[in-house]
Design a protein around this motif. Structure first.
Motif, PDB file in Angstrom:
ATOM      1  N   CYS A   4      22.078  65.106  37.651  1.00  0.00           N
ATOM      2  CA  CYS A   4      21.457  66.831  38.047  1.00  0.00           C
ATOM      3  C   CYS A   4      21.042  66.823  39.212  1.00  0.00           C
ATOM      4  N   SER A   5      19.975  65.989  39.208  1.00  0.00           N
ATOM      5  CA  SER A   5      19.180  65.833  40.488  1.00  0.00           C
ATOM      6  C   SER A   5      19.849  65.353  41.838  1.00  0.00           C
ATOM      7  N   GLU A   6      20.614  64.201  41.695  1.00  0.00           N
ATOM      8  CA  GLU A   6      21.343  63.736  42.842  1.00  0.00           C
ATOM      9  C   GLU A   6      22.679  64.452  43.293  1.00  0.00           C
ATOM     10  N   LYS A   7      23.296  64.854  42.404  1.00  0.00           N
ATOM     11  CA  LYS A   7      24.682  65.568  42.679  1.00  0.00           C
ATOM     12  C   LYS A   7      24.840  66.923  42.387  1.00  0.00           C
ATOM     13  N   HIS A   8      24.618  67.397  41.153  1.00  0.00           N
ATOM     14  CA  HIS A   8      24.963  68.874  40.567  1.00  0.00           C
ATOM     15  C   HIS A   8      24.246  69.830  41.441  1.00  0.00           C
TER      16      HIS A   8
ATOM     17  N   ARG B  17      20.424  69.716  24.273  1.00  0.00           N
ATOM     18  CA  ARG B  17      20.709  70.292  25.486  1.00  0.00           C
ATOM     19  C   ARG B  17      21.908  70.910  25.660  1.00  0.00           C
ATOM     20  N   SER B  18      22.147  71.370  27.008  1.00  0.00           N
ATOM     21  CA  SER B  18      23.426  72.024  27.289  1.00  0.00           C
ATOM     22  C   SER B  18      24.402  70.883  27.731  1.00  0.00           C
ATOM     23  N   LYS B  19      25.666  71.098  27.371  1.00  0.00           N
ATOM     24  CA  LYS B  19      26.564  70.252  28.204  1.00  0.00           C
ATOM     25  C   LYS B  19      26.446  70.745  29.574  1.00  0.00           C
ATOM     26  N   ARG B  20      27.044  69.805  30.663  1.00  0.00           N
ATOM     27  CA  ARG B  20      27.240  70.005  31.866  1.00  0.00           C
ATOM     28  C   ARG B  20      28.377  70.902  32.214  1.00  0.00           C
ATOM     29  N   PHE B  21      28.457  72.123  32.609  1.00  0.00           N
ATOM     30  CA  PHE B  21      29.414  72.841  32.950  1.00  0.00           C
ATOM     31  C   PHE B  21      29.160  73.921  33.976  1.00  0.00           C
TER      32      PHE B  21
ATOM     33  N   VAL C  27      34.079  72.914  31.617  1.00  0.00           N
ATOM     34  CA  VAL C  27      33.154  71.828  30.954  1.00  0.00           C
ATOM     35  C   VAL C  27      33.550  70.510  31.132  1.00  0.00           C
ATOM     36  N   GLU C  28      32.336  69.609  31.788  1.00  0.00           N
ATOM     37  CA  GLU C  28      32.432  68.479  31.667  1.00  0.00           C
ATOM     38  C   GLU C  28      32.759  67.710  30.459  1.00  0.00           C
ATOM     39  N   ALA C  29      33.662  66.577  30.453  1.00  0.00           N
ATOM     40  CA  ALA C  29      33.625  65.600  29.422  1.00  0.00           C
ATOM     41  C   ALA C  29      32.326  64.734  29.399  1.00  0.00           C
ATOM     42  N   PRO C  30      31.856  64.217  28.300  1.00  0.00           N
ATOM     43  CA  PRO C  30      30.542  63.464  28.145  1.00  0.00           C
ATOM     44  C   PRO C  30      30.433  62.373  29.603  1.00  0.00           C
ATOM     45  N   GLY C  31      29.463  62.398  29.866  1.00  0.00           N
ATOM     46  CA  GLY C  31      29.280  61.291  31.046  1.00  0.00           C
ATOM     47  C   GLY C  31      29.996  61.737  32.198  1.00  0.00           C
TER      48      GLY C  31
ATOM     49  N   VAL D 227      34.396  68.623  37.122  1.00  0.00           N
ATOM     50  CA  VAL D 227      34.957  69.922  37.414  1.00  0.00           C
ATOM     51  C   VAL D 227      33.923  71.115  37.445  1.00  0.00           C
ATOM     52  N   SER D 228      32.672  70.734  37.171  1.00  0.00           N
ATOM     53  CA  SER D 228      31.600  71.582  37.238  1.00  0.00           C
ATOM     54  C   SER D 228      31.023  71.601  38.691  1.00  0.00           C
TER      55      SER D 228
END
Length: 158
Positions: free
Chosen positions: A48-52, A122-126, A140-144, A148-149
């Motif tokens: 989340c902090s390095e990419k998203h 938590r929330s899924k990454r989306f 919506v991202e697959a786990p890990g 696509v987000s």
């Protein structure tokens, strides 16, 4: 069941720090405008902090040039979201939304049980794109995963 393309975003009150803690209704945030909402499993977490979030910070102006508001959301409290925004140099105008109790995440049907990692709900990454509060794209991202987000993927798909 999770939200789908064509669905209206559910009405839930979120928190953010603007001039103190502010309660903001999702209808007020998203109705009458074009918006991207991306969610992360947790502020200050590695991907989340390095990419998203950095991707949306880097491409923020490209979204704005298209007339699109940008909002980041996490199941964290508003103080954590404010501190994370400062540490990541989030530009003025990018909304940092706190879904502290996970109400919006549950209403979207995009919750993630991270209790095995000591993180609780938590929330899924989306990432989603909405016009006038109606979902036009949902990624919506697959786990890990982180594909696509991303800001780049979303910009290409608009």
């Amino acid at each position: 069941m999770s939200i789908q393309v064509g669905d209206r975003l559910p009405e839930v009150v979120l928190k953010r720090i603007h001039e103190g803690i502010e309660s903001v209704d999702t209808r007020a945030l998203f109705d009458g405008r074009k918006a991207v909402l991306f969610a992360v499993p947790g502020a200050f977490t590695p991907t989340c902090s390095e990419k998203h979030l950095p991707g949306f910070v880097e491409h923020f102006q490209q979204f704005r040039d298209k007339g699109i508001e940008v909002a980041c959301m996490a199941v964290n409290d508003p103080f954590v979201m404010q501190a994370w925004a400062k540490s990541q140099h989030v530009p003025e105008g990018m909304m940092m939304l706190s879904d502290g109790n996970g109400d919006f995440t549950r209403a979207l049907g995009l919750e993630l049980d991270a209790s095995a990692y000591g993180m609780g709900l938590r929330s899924k990454r989306f990432a989603l794109y909405a016009e006038d509060g109606v979902v036009k794209q949902l990624h919506v991202e697959a786990p890990g995963e982180y594909k696509v987000s991303s800001a780049e993927y979303l910009l290409e798909s608009l």
